[in-house]
Design a protein around this motif. Structure first.
Motif, mmCIF file in Angstrom:
data_model
loop_
_atom_site.group_PDB
_atom_site.id
_atom_site.type_symbol
_atom_site.label_atom_id
_atom_site.label_comp_id
_atom_site.label_asym_id
_atom_site.label_seq_id
_atom_site.Cartn_x
_atom_site.Cartn_y
_atom_site.Cartn_z
ATOM 1 N N ILE A 99 119.320 39.508 25.108
ATOM 2 C CA ILE A 99 118.697 40.831 25.150
ATOM 3 C C ILE A 99 118.429 41.197 26.600
ATOM 4 C CG2 ILE A 99 116.653 42.157 24.499
ATOM 5 C CD1 ILE A 99 116.450 40.509 22.008
ATOM 6 N N GLU A 100 118.789 42.414 26.965
ATOM 7 C CA GLU A 100 118.572 42.890 28.331
ATOM 8 C C GLU A 100 117.096 43.148 28.578
ATOM 9 O OE1 GLU A 100 121.013 46.254 29.117
ATOM 10 O OE2 GLU A 100 122.845 45.242 28.473
ATOM 11 N N ASP A 101 116.722 43.198 29.866
ATOM 12 C CA ASP A 101 115.319 43.355 30.247
ATOM 13 C C ASP A 101 114.704 44.640 29.701
ATOM 14 O OD1 ASP A 101 115.368 40.959 31.584
ATOM 15 O OD2 ASP A 101 115.765 41.858 33.550
ATOM 16 N N ALA A 102 115.422 45.750 29.786
ATOM 17 C CA ALA A 102 114.872 47.029 29.325
ATOM 18 C C ALA A 102 114.618 47.003 27.814
ATOM 19 C CB ALA A 102 115.815 48.171 29.682
ATOM 20 N N ASP A 103 115.566 46.471 27.058
ATOM 21 C CA ASP A 103 115.394 46.370 25.614
ATOM 22 C C ASP A 103 114.265 45.407 25.273
ATOM 23 O OD1 ASP A 103 117.409 48.177 25.075
ATOM 24 O OD2 ASP A 103 118.956 46.625 24.942
ATOM 25 N N PHE A 104 114.194 44.308 26.013
ATOM 26 C CA PHE A 104 113.125 43.337 25.776
ATOM 27 C C PHE A 104 111.756 43.981 25.972
ATOM 28 C CE2 PHE A 104 110.052 40.367 27.624
ATOM 29 C CZ PHE A 104 109.882 39.518 26.546
ATOM 30 N N GLU A 105 111.594 44.708 27.067
ATOM 31 C CA GLU A 105 110.300 45.344 27.339
ATOM 32 C C GLU A 105 109.917 46.328 26.240
ATOM 33 O OE1 GLU A 105 108.107 44.597 29.659
ATOM 34 O OE2 GLU A 105 109.463 43.051 30.416
ATOM 35 N N ARG A 106 110.873 47.111 25.793
ATOM 36 C CA ARG A 106 110.599 48.108 24.756
ATOM 37 C C ARG A 106 110.234 47.443 23.428
ATOM 38 N NH1 ARG A 106 115.026 51.683 21.967
ATOM 39 N NH2 ARG A 106 116.041 49.732 22.380
ATOM 40 N N PHE A 107 111.063 46.493 22.974
ATOM 41 C CA PHE A 107 110.797 45.830 21.703
ATOM 42 C C PHE A 107 109.544 44.965 21.763
ATOM 43 C CE2 PHE A 107 115.546 46.258 21.057
ATOM 44 C CZ PHE A 107 115.421 47.325 20.190
ATOM 45 N N ASN A 108 109.320 44.337 22.902
ATOM 46 C CA ASN A 108 108.143 43.502 23.073
ATOM 47 C C ASN A 108 106.875 44.348 22.957
ATOM 48 O OD1 ASN A 108 106.764 41.067 23.610
ATOM 49 N ND2 ASN A 108 106.610 41.601 25.765
ATOM 50 N N ARG A 109 106.877 45.516 23.583
ATOM 51 C CA ARG A 109 105.723 46.407 23.512
ATOM 52 C C ARG A 109 105.486 46.855 22.063
ATOM 53 N NH1 ARG A 109 107.437 49.863 26.868
ATOM 54 N NH2 ARG A 109 108.281 51.331 25.372
ATOM 55 N N ILE A 110 106.547 47.215 21.365
ATOM 56 C CA ILE A 110 106.426 47.669 19.975
ATOM 57 C C ILE A 110 105.872 46.552 19.092
ATOM 58 C CG2 ILE A 110 107.751 48.351 17.933
ATOM 59 C CD1 ILE A 110 109.643 49.849 19.907
ATOM 60 N N LEU A 111 106.438 45.354 19.210
ATOM 61 C CA LEU A 111 106.008 44.242 18.363
ATOM 62 C C LEU A 111 104.572 43.815 18.663
ATOM 63 C CD1 LEU A 111 109.278 42.124 18.333
ATOM 64 C CD2 LEU A 111 108.275 43.380 16.413
ATOM 65 N N ARG A 112 104.213 43.782 19.935
ATOM 66 C CA ARG A 112 102.853 43.391 20.297
ATOM 67 C C ARG A 112 101.836 44.428 19.810
ATOM 68 N NH1 ARG A 112 102.227 39.113 23.899
ATOM 69 N NH2 ARG A 112 104.237 38.250 24.502
ATOM 70 N N ASN A 113 102.176 45.703 19.912
ATOM 71 C CA ASN A 113 101.279 46.739 19.387
ATOM 72 C C ASN A 113 101.109 46.603 17.879
ATOM 73 O OD1 ASN A 113 100.697 47.918 21.848
ATOM 74 N ND2 ASN A 113 102.380 49.383 21.709
ATOM 75 N N ARG A 114 102.205 46.312 17.183
ATOM 76 C CA ARG A 114 102.138 46.124 15.731
ATOM 77 C C ARG A 114 101.239 44.933 15.391
ATOM 78 N NH1 ARG A 114 107.731 45.653 13.358
ATOM 79 N NH2 ARG A 114 107.680 47.861 13.826
ATOM 80 N N ALA A 115 101.425 43.823 16.101
ATOM 81 C CA ALA A 115 100.606 42.633 15.843
ATOM 82 C C ALA A 115 99.141 42.909 16.149
ATOM 83 C CB ALA A 115 101.119 41.460 16.673
ATOM 84 N N LEU A 116 98.874 43.617 17.238
ATOM 85 C CA LEU A 116 97.485 43.942 17.583
ATOM 86 C C LEU A 116 96.835 44.820 16.524
ATOM 87 C CD1 LEU A 116 97.635 44.562 21.426
ATOM 88 C CD2 LEU A 116 96.335 42.807 20.234
ATOM 89 N N ARG A 117 97.571 45.811 16.027
ATOM 90 C CA ARG A 117 97.025 46.682 14.976
ATOM 91 C C ARG A 117 96.714 45.893 13.712
ATOM 92 N NH1 ARG A 117 101.198 50.141 16.552
ATOM 93 N NH2 ARG A 117 102.285 49.687 14.616
ATOM 94 N N LEU A 118 97.597 44.951 13.370
ATOM 95 C CA LEU A 118 97.352 44.140 12.181
ATOM 96 C C LEU A 118 96.133 43.240 12.367
ATOM 97 C CD1 LEU A 118 101.034 43.269 11.281
ATOM 98 C CD2 LEU A 118 99.441 44.565 9.867
ATOM 99 N N ILE A 119 96.009 42.635 13.540
ATOM 100 C CA ILE A 119 94.855 41.781 13.815
ATOM 101 C C ILE A 119 93.570 42.596 13.775
ATOM 102 C CG2 ILE A 119 93.728 40.395 15.609
ATOM 103 C CD1 ILE A 119 96.565 39.424 16.388
ATOM 104 N N GLU A 120 93.596 43.786 14.372
ATOM 105 C CA GLU A 120 92.414 44.659 14.346
ATOM 106 C C GLU A 120 92.050 45.036 12.914
ATOM 107 O OE1 GLU A 120 93.638 47.961 16.703
ATOM 108 O OE2 GLU A 120 93.088 47.008 18.593
ATOM 109 N N ARG A 121 93.054 45.345 12.113
ATOM 110 C CA ARG A 121 92.796 45.742 10.732
ATOM 111 C C ARG A 121 92.209 44.591 9.926
ATOM 112 N NH1 ARG A 121 97.288 48.296 6.677
ATOM 113 N NH2 ARG A 121 95.912 48.530 4.890
ATOM 114 N N ILE A 122 92.752 43.392 10.125
ATOM 115 C CA ILE A 122 92.220 42.221 9.431
ATOM 116 C C ILE A 122 90.770 41.985 9.845
ATOM 117 C CG2 ILE A 122 92.393 39.708 9.245
ATOM 118 C CD1 ILE A 122 95.482 40.115 9.483
ATOM 119 N N ASP A 123 90.510 42.060 11.141
ATOM 120 C CA ASP A 123 89.149 41.852 11.639
ATOM 121 C C ASP A 123 88.184 42.906 11.098
ATOM 122 O OD1 ASP A 123 89.950 39.641 13.032
ATOM 123 O OD2 ASP A 123 90.001 40.633 14.987
ATOM 124 N N ALA A 124 88.618 44.157 11.082
ATOM 125 C CA ALA A 124 87.734 45.238 10.647
ATOM 126 C C ALA A 124 87.454 45.175 9.144
ATOM 127 C CB ALA A 124 88.355 46.590 11.002
#
Length: 133
Positions: A64-89
């Motif tokens: 995976i190229e750097d630009a694609d990695f940065e984009r997908f990484n940001r999307i996946l991390r945001n998704r994981a953070l939202r799920l963790i926040e929802r579980i916590d809340a």
């Protein structure tokens, strides 16, 4: 001939009854209980963390190229953070809904590193990474 038609009618009525019966079954229990919702959220969180790990591995080996990695990484991390926040809340996590992004990011990084450590401790099951000799 009449016996055949009667037999076909009985089978047809039985088939329709079999299909329609669940529609008139018990409706007093909720389809999605709280435990099922929590299990679903935890499963989705694990899938997101696994996807992050796979993305990092693919980027590390050059698939995976750097630009694609940065984009997908940001999307996946945001998704994981939202799920963790929802579980916590919803299920009494240790953090409040007003936790700063940096703290959440640190928790996500810690969870990813813990997951990696567990996977490194597990015996190789014939796939994945090769062991050095």
């Amino acid at each position: 001939m009449w016996a055949t038609l009667i037999l076909i009618g009985v089978v047809a009525v039985a088939a329709v009854g079999y299909v329609v019966w669940p529609l008139f079954g018990r409706t007093e229990t909720s389809v999605s209980t709280e435990e099922e919702q929590l299990a679903d959220l935890l499963t989705r969180k694990e899938v997101a963390l696994e996807a992050i790990r796979d993305l990092e591995f693919d980027h590390g080996v050059g698939k995976i190229e750097d630009a694609d990695f940065e984009r997908f990484n940001r999307i996946l991390r945001n998704r994981a953070l939202r799920l963790i926040e929802r579980i916590d809340a919803q299920y009494g996590g240790t953090d409040s809904a007003g936790t700063h992004f940096i703290q959440q990011n640190e928790r996500l990084e810690l969870e990813i590193s813990n997951r990696r450590r567990v996977e490194e401790l597990l015996p190789n099951e014939g796939g994945g990474r090769l062991q050095e000799e």
